[in-house]
Design a protein around this motif. Structure first.
Motif, PDB file in Angstrom:
ATOM      1  N   PRO A  45      16.686  69.860  74.300  1.00  0.00           N
ATOM      2  CA  PRO A  45      16.846  69.221  75.620  1.00  0.00           C
ATOM      3  C   PRO A  45      17.845  68.071  75.530  1.00  0.00           C
ATOM      4  O   PRO A  45      18.252  67.676  74.433  1.00  0.00           O
ATOM      5  CB  PRO A  45      15.443  68.674  75.901  1.00  0.00           C
ATOM      6  CG  PRO A  45      14.807  68.471  74.575  1.00  0.00           C
ATOM      7  CD  PRO A  45      15.439  69.484  73.638  1.00  0.00           C
ATOM      8  N   GLU A  46      18.214  67.560  76.701  1.00  0.00           N
ATOM      9  CA  GLU A  46      18.998  66.317  76.767  1.00  0.00           C
ATOM     10  C   GLU A  46      18.033  65.179  77.043  1.00  0.00           C
ATOM     11  O   GLU A  46      17.208  65.284  77.948  1.00  0.00           O
ATOM     12  CB  GLU A  46      20.026  66.418  77.904  1.00  0.00           C
ATOM     13  CG  GLU A  46      20.803  65.129  78.147  1.00  0.00           C
ATOM     14  CD  GLU A  46      21.920  65.328  79.176  1.00  0.00           C
ATOM     15  OE1 GLU A  46      23.019  65.735  78.772  1.00  0.00           O
ATOM     16  OE2 GLU A  46      21.680  65.086  80.380  1.00  0.00           O
ATOM     17  N   TYR A  47      18.128  64.110  76.272  1.00  0.00           N
ATOM     18  CA  TYR A  47      17.346  62.893  76.540  1.00  0.00           C
ATOM     19  C   TYR A  47      18.318  61.752  76.813  1.00  0.00           C
ATOM     20  O   TYR A  47      19.146  61.391  75.952  1.00  0.00           O
ATOM     21  CB  TYR A  47      16.476  62.518  75.333  1.00  0.00           C
ATOM     22  CG  TYR A  47      15.197  63.334  75.165  1.00  0.00           C
ATOM     23  CD1 TYR A  47      14.791  64.297  76.095  1.00  0.00           C
ATOM     24  CD2 TYR A  47      14.376  63.135  74.063  1.00  0.00           C
ATOM     25  CE1 TYR A  47      13.619  65.036  75.928  1.00  0.00           C
ATOM     26  CE2 TYR A  47      13.204  63.861  73.891  1.00  0.00           C
ATOM     27  CZ  TYR A  47      12.844  64.810  74.819  1.00  0.00           C
ATOM     28  OH  TYR A  47      11.678  65.529  74.630  1.00  0.00           O
ATOM     29  N   ILE A  48      18.225  61.177  77.986  1.00  0.00           N
ATOM     30  CA  ILE A  48      19.064  60.038  78.395  1.00  0.00           C
ATOM     31  C   ILE A  48      20.543  60.327  78.097  1.00  0.00           C
ATOM     32  O   ILE A  48      21.246  59.548  77.454  1.00  0.00           O
ATOM     33  CB  ILE A  48      18.604  58.707  77.739  1.00  0.00           C
ATOM     34  CG1 ILE A  48      17.082  58.653  77.680  1.00  0.00           C
ATOM     35  CG2 ILE A  48      19.132  57.514  78.532  1.00  0.00           C
ATOM     36  CD1 ILE A  48      16.514  57.446  76.974  1.00  0.00           C
TER      37      ILE A  48
HETATM   38  C1  LIG Z   1      12.889  60.930  77.704  1.00  0.00           C
HETATM   39  C2  LIG Z   1      13.563  61.998  78.520  1.00  0.00           C
HETATM   40  C3  LIG Z   1      14.856  61.824  78.928  1.00  0.00           C
HETATM   41  C4  LIG Z   1      15.516  62.826  79.664  1.00  0.00           C
HETATM   42  N1  LIG Z   1      16.808  62.642  80.012  1.00  0.00           N
HETATM   43  C5  LIG Z   1      17.472  63.628  80.656  1.00  0.00           C
HETATM   44  C6  LIG Z   1      18.854  63.502  80.983  1.00  0.00           C
HETATM   45  O1  LIG Z   1      19.491  62.516  80.673  1.00  0.00           O
HETATM   46  N2  LIG Z   1      19.471  64.533  81.623  1.00  0.00           N
HETATM   47  C7  LIG Z   1      18.779  65.666  81.971  1.00  0.00           C
HETATM   48  O2  LIG Z   1      19.369  66.588  82.552  1.00  0.00           O
HETATM   49  N3  LIG Z   1      17.470  65.811  81.681  1.00  0.00           N
HETATM   50  C8  LIG Z   1      16.811  64.831  81.035  1.00  0.00           C
HETATM   51  N4  LIG Z   1      15.488  64.999  80.704  1.00  0.00           N
HETATM   52  C9  LIG Z   1      14.829  66.250  81.048  1.00  0.00           C
HETATM   53  C10 LIG Z   1      14.822  67.225  79.877  1.00  0.00           C
HETATM   54  O3  LIG Z   1      16.098  67.343  79.272  1.00  0.00           O
HETATM   55  C11 LIG Z   1      14.434  68.592  80.398  1.00  0.00           C
HETATM   56  O4  LIG Z   1      13.200  68.508  81.046  1.00  0.00           O
HETATM   57  C12 LIG Z   1      14.391  69.608  79.279  1.00  0.00           C
HETATM   58  O5  LIG Z   1      14.475  70.866  79.860  1.00  0.00           O
HETATM   59  C13 LIG Z   1      13.108  69.509  78.481  1.00  0.00           C
HETATM   60  O6  LIG Z   1      13.168  70.417  77.402  1.00  0.00           O
HETATM   61  P1  LIG Z   1      11.837  70.959  76.704  1.00  0.00           P
HETATM   62  O7  LIG Z   1      11.114  71.750  77.764  1.00  0.00           O
HETATM   63  O8  LIG Z   1      12.302  71.819  75.611  1.00  0.00           O
HETATM   64  O9  LIG Z   1      11.036  69.776  76.248  1.00  0.00           O
HETATM   65  C14 LIG Z   1      14.820  64.011  79.993  1.00  0.00           C
HETATM   66  C15 LIG Z   1      13.485  64.162  79.585  1.00  0.00           C
HETATM   67  C16 LIG Z   1      12.870  63.185  78.853  1.00  0.00           C
HETATM   68  C17 LIG Z   1      11.440  63.392  78.381  1.00  0.00           C
END
Ligand SMILES: Cc1cc2nc3c(=O)[nH]c(=O)nc-3n(C[C@H](O)[C@H](O)[C@H](O)COP(=O)(O)O)c2cc1C
Length: 180
Positions: free
Chosen positions: A76-79
């Protein structure tokens, strides 16, 4: 052929982990894929803890990378960036020979996250001579449960997409072996 599939998400119901699990189930018999989704267990990297001081859990992870022919990463993308756990795992690998020529490809479980993808591509190009950027499998699965993803990925359309992706990766890996 053995592949390690690394999830950048330690979340129990992670869509990226679920996608990697589906990829491992759909893989042709000639390709064995282990999914690793516990990068959160690795301690924070410090150059002071390399060599003899490498923690056992990190050593096990490095050996898992060394033992495979290629690595698939889904994160995933975080921040707007690479999640800390995944970047930390790559930091542990960067000074190691295990990563230098390792064939690596990306898959991604979201239509979003391009800042993270750009950054991760830059990082992987830096750490491995065999990061295959042109091979990329992106399936938007946001909001879906692991159970829903398992069912969806086993549809004929996705099974053939995943199989074609894996066979292309296997072909690149075989080319790397021929060049050795
Ligand atoms: C701490 C945090 C920060 C995130 N920041 C972003 C972001 O900057 N851009 C975005 O598109 N999604 C962001 N997300 C959403 C996740 O990237 C998205 O829900 C992703 O699909 C989760 O993947 P997973 O289901 O494998 O955990 C964020 C989620 C979390 C928990």
């Amino acid at each position: 052929m053995k592949i390690l599939a690394l999830s950048g998400s330690a979340r129990e119901a992670s869509t990226n982990t679920a996608l990697l699990r589906a990829v491992s189930e759909i893989a042709p018999h000639s390709i064995e894929i282990d999914v690793f989704h516990q990068l959160n267990l690795l301690p924070v990297f410090s150059p002071d803890n390399e060599g003899d001081k490498t923690p056992v859990v990190v050593q096990n992870f490095i050996e898992a990378v060394a033992a495979v022919d290629g690595v698939i990463i889904s994160s995933p993308e975080y921040i707007r960036a690479i999640p800390g756990g995944l970047k930390n795992a790559i930091d542990w690998l960067v000074s190691r020979i295990e990563i230098i020529d390792k064939p690596i490809v990306l898959v991604h479980a979201s239509s979003r996250g391009d800042d993270m993808l750009d950054s991760l591509r830059r990082v992987l190009t830096t750490v491995s001579a065999n990061f295959f950027e042109h091979l990329f499998l992106r399936i938007s699965l946001i909001g879906k449960t692991p159970e829903e993803i398992a069912v969806l990925m086993h549809s004929p359309e996705y099974e053939s997409q995943i199989t074609a992706f894996l066979l292309s990766f296997a072909e690149e890996i075989n080319k790397c072996k021929e060049d050795d």
